[in-house]
Write a protein that holds these residues in place. Structure first.
Motif, mmCIF file in Angstrom:
data_model
loop_
_atom_site.group_PDB
_atom_site.id
_atom_site.type_symbol
_atom_site.label_atom_id
_atom_site.label_comp_id
_atom_site.label_asym_id
_atom_site.label_seq_id
_atom_site.Cartn_x
_atom_site.Cartn_y
_atom_site.Cartn_z
ATOM 1 N N ASN A 206 -67.922 -40.316 -40.691
ATOM 2 C CA ASN A 206 -68.690 -41.320 -41.416
ATOM 3 C C ASN A 206 -67.907 -42.052 -42.505
ATOM 4 N N GLU B 266 -64.598 -47.010 -46.531
ATOM 5 C CA GLU B 266 -65.667 -47.592 -45.740
ATOM 6 C C GLU B 266 -66.611 -46.467 -45.354
ATOM 7 N N ASP C 30 -77.831 -45.340 -38.932
ATOM 8 C CA ASP C 30 -79.057 -46.029 -39.355
ATOM 9 C C ASP C 30 -78.907 -46.776 -40.674
ATOM 10 N N LYS C 31 -77.698 -46.977 -41.095
ATOM 11 C CA LYS C 31 -77.533 -47.710 -42.353
ATOM 12 C C LYS C 31 -76.426 -48.731 -42.184
ATOM 13 N N GLU C 32 -76.520 -49.753 -42.999
ATOM 14 C CA GLU C 32 -75.481 -50.773 -42.952
ATOM 15 C C GLU C 32 -74.160 -50.170 -43.409
ATOM 16 N N LYS C 33 -73.097 -50.641 -42.794
ATOM 17 C CA LYS C 33 -71.782 -50.190 -43.252
ATOM 18 C C LYS C 33 -71.556 -50.630 -44.692
ATOM 19 N N GLU C 34 -70.926 -49.761 -45.456
ATOM 20 C CA GLU C 34 -70.650 -50.149 -46.841
ATOM 21 C C GLU C 34 -69.157 -50.100 -47.076
ATOM 22 N N SER D 285 -69.841 -45.371 -43.140
ATOM 23 C CA SER D 285 -70.771 -45.784 -42.088
ATOM 24 C C SER D 285 -71.671 -44.619 -41.730
#
Ligand code: ATP
Ligand code: MG
Lengths: 772, 197
Positions: free
Chosen positions: B35, B49, B54-58, B51
């Motif tokens: 992740n 980064e 179920d969530k936007e990549k940050e 990831s």
């Protein structure tokens, strides 16, 4: 150039190579780490003509320029022992925000500008450079963005130019101690000061010793040489019964004198030793009391107790008992050497044979002795510390049923102490027989050579016996110097070092010379750009400024750990700010006579301490002269009277650690509020003073506090916002900064942190109502 | 009438949303190679980064990595934090790396290097001299970062022997030095520090 650091030749050449002449450079800081964190001389310079910061390494391999219009938000990251300086690089200049833009829009624009920024490492440096680096950045901000012209005599440079008044060298960073001047007096000389009051006793000891020494030297002569050779020998000049009686009486007489002088000497020694121990203990305790809280942060209680308990006596013993012994032994040694050498110098040379050997033996053991002594100290002080810790926290120990574990823990410490002690003593003991062996051997050699001499009639029997009794005496001082004395010396030096380490520690809170003693205090408080950190690697307060007028009631709120109590600590001057200043009635707090400060300021601290003693004494702590009536009035104002009356002995009940009467949290708080009320201070600080009380009691106290704080400045710190209802101004502290400030209504309108806290508390209350 | 009520409700909803936003706090994740990715940014700092399913990549341009147990477990439980906008150093926790060695070699390398810099404790490799002058101790040593002279005040409190046999020396500026193992030093250095063991 501004007086931060001065560029060296090498640095100037590098700058020159890059087309920067010296008159373009405003200031420079020497950076003592390169980007690989290796020690080296690197530079950070600023030129306002090119509006740029340059970083270059001492070897010229790296030369980077940072235009301050593109490189913004300088940040100094605090690592452990070092710092890192980073900039944010932007592709464009900062957008010009037109006048009259709304707060929200402003924030949006700035966020947008920040989004594309990239962080870049400029340099690493050790803590040594930190203050200068901070000043460097502050100055850039002032010169490049605020348009100021900074002069060489700016306030900011004062911290770097403070020098020791004695030698003119500047202090090491972050201290006010001059390592060159403060402690170069040998402790031996300083020790003698403790004996000054006893000089007549010292004289008595010395004269007794001289008499004893004389008797010791003369007795073998009378006993052996005179009695055998002159009296008992038929050929002697005094061969008569009267002479036998006379000689024996003389010996008995001398013995008698010896006994009495001995008694006098030892009594005087003991007397001095006890007195000096006592004085030293008092001195060190007094000194410890004056030290700042940071001293107690870096020395455990066990360590301090051991210093007070053991070190003073160890040093006093050395001086009281060993120094006289040493003088005595020296005199004897010299006297006897003269006698034995004059009797038979050839034979006497043998005596000297083991001396160099003993000396070498001693020198090789010395570091071990020293080490053993400090190890014993460490073991003892951690054991003391553990006991102190465990007993102070006995409630927790019992609550978690950890009694057995604590005992195990204690055993470990005690075991260490035993080992260290045993090691130290055994080392000394194993050395002792070795010395005995060497000395024994050389006396055997003397016996055999001397015996042969007697048989060969080169020496009379009486002469030989006399000679030998002196030889026996000569060895005793030698033995003394290589064993008892060496051991005691090491012990004493070790203790004395710690003793003077404590004595020489300067409190961080230094009283300035130009002290002001105001008649009275009005109660205006002002904090000006206050920065503070408890330990160098972590700043706690950052540029805190606030102004409190006399009679104001200020509230401080904020998350736990935000720095509220720290602000209270600074205002009460438990610590001094690392930069910036605190003014009371417009006078720098450092210049106000501390007595005046203490009399006019009271704090009910978050950490309550009830001393062991009566309730009345606890309330009267800050003003022991208060009358009983005043005590009761104060207790009533703090709503403490009723519960005190319920105690078995009323105000005479003994409370505090180690007493059978424990008080509830709220009761303790009320006692300490009464303590503050009794002082009737101009400035009152309440740090969570009513946090442990029920709301009703809090209200009641609030009322009496309201009447108390009228006309006084008060600062209240509380998490429960209802406590702060009476405040006419609230400051919200977040992460060591004041982020919001205003009245309750203003802060609610701001919808910031205060609003959040307020919401949270009212939501919680609502929930209770709904749930119930 | 009904209109007015509607407005009130929406105001309350607004209010609630605002309060929720105020209390919003990042969730701290267990960071694994699956992740999270770490790389060196242009400016020499660590970027990351995240990831999470179920969530936007940050993406974080700069993260701060802190050891939870700098002495007892330097490679485990690394807290990865996002600095907040005011440049505060604490920031909010993005997640925790349980053991850095679970990550690819390249990541281990850059993170270890960053941590070595953050926890800057040069090792003393040779002691040239230690002079004591009543309360201050003057050290002249070779360290893993080069030669250094420093002053230790109150040697009894600022030179500590840790349980694992390491000797930690803190100088007047709050910089730390350590001697991992006495035995590894040359004889003359060993003799000079003998008294602290
Ligand atoms: N003696 C000390 N040595 C080192 N750090 C300290 C010391 N006292 C406090 N700190 C640190 O300083 C910070 C601020 O502490 P402070 O006591 O001022 O907080 P506070 O705002 O009063 O919190 P609370 O609401 O919990 O009382 C905290 O992070 C704390 O860990
Ligand atoms: Mg507090």
């Amino acid at each position: 150039m501004l007086p931060l650091d001065i560029l060296d030749k090498n640095a100037e050449e590098i700058l020159d190579k890059h087309g920067l002449s010296m008159d373009q450079i405003e200031m420079a800081v020497m950076i003592d780490l390169d980007r690989e964190e290796k020690y080296s001389r690197n530079w950070l310079v600023f030129s306002s003509r090119s509006r740029s910061v340059y970083y270059f390494t001492g070897d010229g391999a790296v030369f980077d320029a940072y235009d301050v219009d593109y490189y913004t938000e300088p940040l100094i990251e605090n690592f452990s022992g070092s710092v890192r300086f980073i900039y944010n690089r932007h592709e464009t200049k900062m957008p010009v925000i037109p006048e009259g833009t709304g707060e929200a829009e402003k924030k949006r624009l700035m966020d947008e500008y920040d989004r594309d920024a990239k962080s870049v490492i400029v340099c690493y440096a050790t803590n040594k450079c930190k203050n200068k680096l901070n000043a460097f950045l502050t100055l850039i901000d002032r010169m490049a963005f605020k348009g100021e012209t900074v002069k060489e005599d700016d306030e900011l440079f004062k911290q770097f130019t403070e020098v020791c008044p004695k030698c003119g060298r500047s202090y090491p960073d972050g201290t006010k101690q001059c390592p060159y001047c403060d402690k170069n007096k040998k402790f031996v000389f300083r020790m003698f000061a403790f004996y000054k009051p006893h000089k007549w006793r010292c004289l008595l000891v010395l004269s007794c010793m001289m008499i004893n020494s004389f008797i010791l030297l003369i007795t073998p002569y009378l006993q052996n040489k005179f009695l055998l050779n002159e009296v008992l020998n038929p050929e002697g000049g005094h061969h008569a019964v009267e002479w036998v009686i006379a000689t024996i009486s003389a010996i008995v007489g001398l013995n008698l004198v010896n006994t009495f002088t001995d008694i006098f000497q030892h009594r005087a020694e003991q007397y001095m030793s006890c007195h000096v121990t006592d004085t030293m203990r008092k001195t060190i305790f007094e000194k410890v009391q004056t030290l700042s809280l940071s001293f107690f942060g870096s020395n455990s209680v066990g360590n301090i107790i051991t210093r007070i308990e053991n070190d003073g006596p160890a040093v006093a013993n050395f001086f009281g008992l060993y120094i006289p012994n040493t003088i005595w032994n020296t005199v004897n040694l010299i006297g006897m050497m003269i006698i034995v050498f004059s009797m038979n110098w050839k034979l006497s040379l043998i005596i000297l044979a083991p001396v160099p050997l003993l000396f070498i033996l001693y020198r090789t053991r010395e570091p071990k002795y020293y080490k053993a002594a400090s190890r014993t100290f460490r073991a003892r002080s951690s054991m003391n510390g553990m006991v102190n810790d465990s007993l102070s926290g006995i409630r927790v120990v019992k609550a978690f049923a950890k009694e057995v574990d604590e005992t195990h823990r204690f055993r470990k410490f005690a075991e260490k102490d035993r080992q260290a002690n045993l090691y130290q003593n055994l080392m000394y003991l194993s050395f002792f027989p070795l010395v005995g062996l060497l000395i024994g051997m050389s006396s055997q050699v003397i016996w055999s050579i001397g015996g042969a001499e007697v048989i060969n009639k080169n020496m009379s029997y009486a002469d030989f016996v006399t000679y030998f009794s002196y030889v026996g005496l000569v060895f005793s001082p030698i033995r003394y110097f290589t064993t008892n004395f060496a051991d005691a010396l090491n012990h004493a030096v070790n203790s004395a070092q710690r003793f003077y380490e404590t004595m020489d520690t300067k409190p961080d809170i230094i009283e300035t010379v130009d002290q002001i003693t105001p008649e009275s205090i009005r109660g205006d408080i002002e904090l000006k750009n206050v920065n503070f950190s408890y330990d160098l690697n972590r700043p706690i307060l950052k540029n805190v400024s606030m102004k409190i007028n006399h009679g104001d009631q200020i509230g401080l709120v904020g998350h736990t750990g935000a720095g509220k109590s720290t602000i209270a600590n600074l205002i009460t001057r438990l610590y001094d700010p690392s930069s910036g200043s605190i003014l009371i009635d417009g006078i720098d707090i450092k210049k106000i006579n501390p007595d005046v400060l203490r009399k006019n300021m009271a704090i009910v601290s978050q950490e309550i301490f009830i001393f062991r003693g009566t309730v009345a004494d606890n309330i009267r702590y800050a003003r022991p002269d208060a009358s009983l009536e005043e005590v009761i009035d104060a207790a009533k104002a703090a709503n403490a009277h009723d519960f005190i009356m319920a105690m078995p002995r009323g105000y005479d009940t003994i409370v505090g650690i180690g007493s059978s009467r424990a008080m509830s949290g709220g009761e303790q708080q009320r006692i300490s509020i009464a303590r503050a009320i009794l002082l009737a201070p101009k400035i009152l600080i309440l740090d969570e003073a009513t946090a442990a009380m029920d709301t009703e009691t809090e209200r009641l106290i609030g009322k009496s506090l309201d009447s108390l704080v009228e006309g006084r400045t008060s600062i209240s710190i509380a998490h429960r916002l209802s406590t702060l209802k009476g405040c006419n101004r609230l400051n919200v502290i977040e992460d060591g900064e004041i982020v919001e400030s205003g009245t309750h209504e203003e802060l609610i309108r701001l919808r910031g942190i205060y609003y959040k806290l307020y919401k949270l508390q009212s939501e919680a209350n609502k929930k209770i109502v709904v749930g119930g | 009438m009904s209109d007015e009520k509607k407005i009130n409700v929406s105001a309350e909803e607004n209010e609630e949303a605002l309060v929720d936003a105020l209390f919003a706090k990042r969730i701290s994740y267990d960071l694994t190679p699956d992740n999270s990715r770490f790389f060196l940014s242009e400016g020499g700092l660590i970027s990351m980064e995240l990831s999470v399913p179920d969530k936007e990549k940050e993406f974080f341009e700069r993260v701060i990595i802190i050891r939870s147990f700098p002495i007892s477990n330097p490679t485990g439980f690394l807290s990865v934090r996002a600095p907040d906008s005011r440049g505060s150093e604490k920031g909010e926790e993005i997640g925790i790396i349980h053991d850095i060695n679970d990550f690819p070699e390249e990541t281990v390398k850059i993170i270890s290097e960053e941590l070595d810099k953050r926890y800057f404790i040069p090792e003393i490799t040779k002691v040239h001299s230690i002079r004591d002058k009543y309360g201050f101790s003057y050290w002249d040593c070779d360290t893993s970062s080069g030669r250094r002279t420093f002053i230790v005040s109150n040697p009894y409190s600022n030179i500590r022997l840790l349980d694992d046999g390491r000797l930690l020396v803190e100088d007047m500026d709050g910089s730390n030095f350590c001697i991992p193992e006495k035995k590894k030093l040359d004889n003359s250095s060993q003799r000079k520090i003998e008294a602290f063991y």
